[in-house]
Enzyme design. Structure first.
Site, PDB file in Angstrom:
ATOM      1  CE  LYS A  16       1.720   5.597  17.726  1.00  0.00           C
ATOM      2  NZ  LYS A  16       0.281   5.488  18.041  1.00  0.00           N
ATOM      3  CG  ASP A  53      -0.194  -0.151   2.527  1.00  0.00           C
ATOM      4  OD1 ASP A  53       1.042  -0.282   2.508  1.00  0.00           O
ATOM      5  OD2 ASP A  53      -0.865  -0.138   3.581  1.00  0.00           O
TER       6      ASP A  53
END
Length: 347
Positions: free
Chosen positions: A157, A106
């Site tokens: 993160k 993708d």
């Protein structure tokens, strides 16, 4: 060289485009994204691919078949339930006995696979991860590396003060076949959260390949539109046409009224009809056999094959899917039109 495409995602964030279409089959400039990526790998000597599917796999198999039309051998393996990135790789073990490529299906990238393979071999790596740079890595899993180009840590993160790296995983990998010994079978396994950290703990050499000048995850409708704008502006080269030199591509079979206005950059496909006083562009893609009525206006939008925009309509920053019709004198901004229903795009 063989490659494995991870093509099982549902494309939830890309809905409603993916309501009835597997995410890798979403068209980019008129062809499925997966086809575009297979063609790119073929240019680098990949002669066999394995497609790992899960969501609506029959649609992928029906389109590609055995790969004969693309001049490449295609094998399929399907998951009954999602197995995660590493689980999907383990599931395809039977197809690989040498160095192989794994490609998330993708993404759009200008990566030079030949050069990445050379880098992998030169480094004597167990695995090589393609990376891309981001301004703010706090929303991603960050890869830290040393001066020799090997991974030293994975941080999920991180806050700005917690890392000096701005490199993130680009979803393209090269592995040695011994990787299969490191992935448990029969359960969901994440390559990013489980396998890579474990390889690092075991002292396996994981190289970083940081030479992607263009990278985009087509995960959301706004990124899907951005991909087309980037192609039309020449920021990502996908077609033989050079949009930097000539911002308009108009097929020889298009029928454009002499009073219509075409504003580049734009792409006008085969058998497109554009009526009098219509304005098309900038940043607009018109798929094959689409119809644009008189006095209508289309800006910054992606119009799929066989779509119709009726007289006097205004379309801006939107996606009009195949066989859909935009009614006369209507105005559509920041929407996806599918089966007569307009879905707003978050902006």
């Amino acid at each position: 060289m063989k490659a494995l495409f991870l093509a099982g995602g549902k494309g939830t964030r890309l809905r409603p485009i993916t309501n009835e279409l597997p995410k890798p089959m979403v068209p980019v400039v008129g062809k499925p994204l997966l086809e575009r990526n297979i063609e790119r790998l073929k240019e680098h000597g990949v002669d066999e691919v394995v497609l790992s599917t899960c969501y609506k796999p029959y649609k992928i198999e029906k389109y590609f078949g055995n790969g004969e039309k693309l001049g490449i051998k295609i094998n399929y393996i399907s998951e009954d339930i999602p197995l995660g990135t590493a689980g999907a790789i383990k599931n395809a073990e039977e197809f690989f006995d040498d160095t192989f490529i794994v490609f998330n299906a993708d993404i759009l990238s200008d990566i030079n696979i030949s050069d990445m393979i050379r880098w992998h071999k030169e480094k004597g790596a167990f695995a090589t991860i393609a990376t891309t740079e981001v301004d703010d890595p706090s929303a991603y899993g960050v890869i830290e590396y040393d001066e020799k180009g090997f991974v030293t840590a994975f941080k999920e993160k991180p806050k700005p003060h917690e890392t000096d790296s701005n490199l993130i995983n680009a979803g393209i990998y090269i592995f040695e076949p011994e990787l299969f010994n490191e992935i448990p079978s029969g359960r969901t396994v994440s390559i990013e959260r489980e396998t890579y950290p474990q390889l690092l703990e075991k002292g396996k050499k994981i190289a970083v390949y940081n030479k992607c000048s263009y990278w985009l995850d087509l995960g959301t409708p706004d990124k899907y539109i951005k991909a087309h704008k980037d192609i039309l502006n020449g920021d990502f080269k996908m077609l033989n046409h050079d949009f930097k030199k000539s911002p308009q591509y108009i097929s020889s079979t298009a029928k454009i009224h002499q009073n219509a206005k075409i504003v580049g950059p734009c792409y006008i496909g085969e058998n497109v009809e554009i009526g009098a006083h219509a304005v098309v562009g900038p940043d607009t893609f018109l798929g094959d056999n689409s119809r644009v009525g008189a006095s209508s206006k289309i800006i910054g939008s992606v119009i799929w094959d066989n779509a119709r925009v009726e007289k006097g309509a205004l379309i801006a920053n939107s996606v009009i899917m195949s066989n859909c019709k935009v009614d006369m004198n209507t105005e559509e901004r920041n929407v996806i039109l599918t089966e007569g229903v307009c879905h707003p795009i978050a902006v």
